[in-house]
Scaffold this active site. Sequence first.
Site, PDB file in Angstrom:
ATOM      1  N   HIS A  67     -15.255  -5.985  -1.147  1.00 31.28           N
ATOM      2  CA  HIS A  67     -15.471  -7.350  -1.623  1.00 31.28           C
ATOM      3  C   HIS A  67     -16.596  -8.066  -0.892  1.00 31.28           C
ATOM      4  CE1 HIS A  67     -11.580  -6.194  -3.150  1.00 31.28           C
ATOM      5  NE2 HIS A  67     -11.089  -6.162  -1.931  1.00 31.28           N
ATOM      6  N   ASP A 104     -25.706  -0.614  -1.688  1.00 31.90           N
ATOM      7  CA  ASP A 104     -27.071  -0.079  -1.657  1.00 31.90           C
ATOM      8  C   ASP A 104     -27.087   1.379  -1.199  1.00 31.90           C
ATOM      9  OD1 ASP A 104     -28.080  -2.450  -2.571  1.00 31.90           O
ATOM     10  OD2 ASP A 104     -28.881  -3.123  -0.638  1.00 31.90           O
ATOM     11  N   HIS A 133      -8.571   2.255  -5.194  1.00 27.48           N
ATOM     12  CA  HIS A 133      -7.754   1.336  -4.384  1.00 27.48           C
ATOM     13  C   HIS A 133      -6.295   1.671  -4.609  1.00 27.48           C
ATOM     14  CE1 HIS A 133     -11.272  -1.059  -3.593  1.00 27.48           C
ATOM     15  NE2 HIS A 133     -11.566  -0.947  -4.872  1.00 27.48           N
ATOM     16  N   LEU A 134      -5.535   1.609  -3.542  1.00 32.85           N
ATOM     17  CA  LEU A 134      -4.100   1.877  -3.691  1.00 32.85           C
ATOM     18  C   LEU A 134      -3.415   0.753  -4.446  1.00 32.85           C
ATOM     19  CD1 LEU A 134      -4.955   3.262  -0.690  1.00 32.85           C
ATOM     20  CD2 LEU A 134      -2.722   4.193  -1.206  1.00 32.85           C
ATOM     21  N   SER A 135      -3.769  -0.485  -4.076  1.00 31.95           N
ATOM     22  CA  SER A 135      -3.179  -1.640  -4.759  1.00 31.95           C
ATOM     23  C   SER A 135      -4.022  -1.981  -5.991  1.00 31.95           C
ATOM     24  CB  SER A 135      -3.137  -2.832  -3.799  1.00 31.95           C
ATOM     25  OG  SER A 135      -4.456  -3.240  -3.463  1.00 31.95           O
ATOM     26  N   TYR A 192       0.794  -1.235   0.000  1.00 29.44           N
ATOM     27  CA  TYR A 192       0.000   0.000   0.000  1.00 29.44           C
ATOM     28  C   TYR A 192       0.823   1.279   0.000  1.00 29.44           C
ATOM     29  CZ  TYR A 192      -3.680  -3.331   1.094  1.00 29.44           C
ATOM     30  OH  TYR A 192      -4.548  -4.393   1.044  1.00 29.44           O
ATOM     31  N   ARG A 199     -10.256 -10.629  -4.269  1.00 27.82           N
ATOM     32  CA  ARG A 199     -10.236  -9.158  -4.359  1.00 27.82           C
ATOM     33  C   ARG A 199     -10.712  -8.657  -5.718  1.00 27.82           C
ATOM     34  NH1 ARG A 199      -7.482  -7.498   0.333  1.00 27.82           N
ATOM     35  NH2 ARG A 199      -5.974  -9.059   0.943  1.00 27.82           N
TER      36      ARG A 199
END
Length: 158
Positions: free
Chosen positions: A81, A88, A101-103, A24, A112
């Site tokens: 996930h 909703d 997302h960082l990764s 990250y 993932r």
Amino acid sequence: MSRHVLCVFGANLALLGKREPDVYGDVTLDRIRKAIEGRARRRGVRVSFSVSNHEGELVDALGRALGSVDGILINPGAFTHTSVALRDALLAVNVPTVEVHLSNIHAREEFRRRSYVADVATGVVTGLGARGVLLAFEALIDELEGKPFPDEPTEERN
Ligand code: DQA
């Protein structure tokens, strides 16, 4: 009235900088937040943050945002996930939303790859680290402002 963007950070993201830095990076959430605030100031946008490890708190924050925000930037962490409730809530708020997302969630474990948020989001930025969060924020503001594609100026021909 200036536009209002809500930035939502979910499970374990308060640990950025200390948590698995090889995955990250070493930029803390505090630094990301300050960088977002700087950009928001420069672009004349109001920004608020909701950071929590608790799914229900994030759902509550999104519920409160209904009718009062123009766009959402969200990194739900692991809730990405798992959470139908967050999905909703985003559908309820119904404003342009960028998932970030960082990764690169597609280059990691199989579980993932599935996001409950991606198909209700305007777009997804994944794998570009902390810089990607800022790119996502700028792109969201461009989207909200209806900013056209930044074409190169055409050369004068004579
Ligand atoms: C994450 C990716 C998720 O799979 C993970 O659970 C996180 C962080 C990211 O920013 O790369 O907590 O959202």
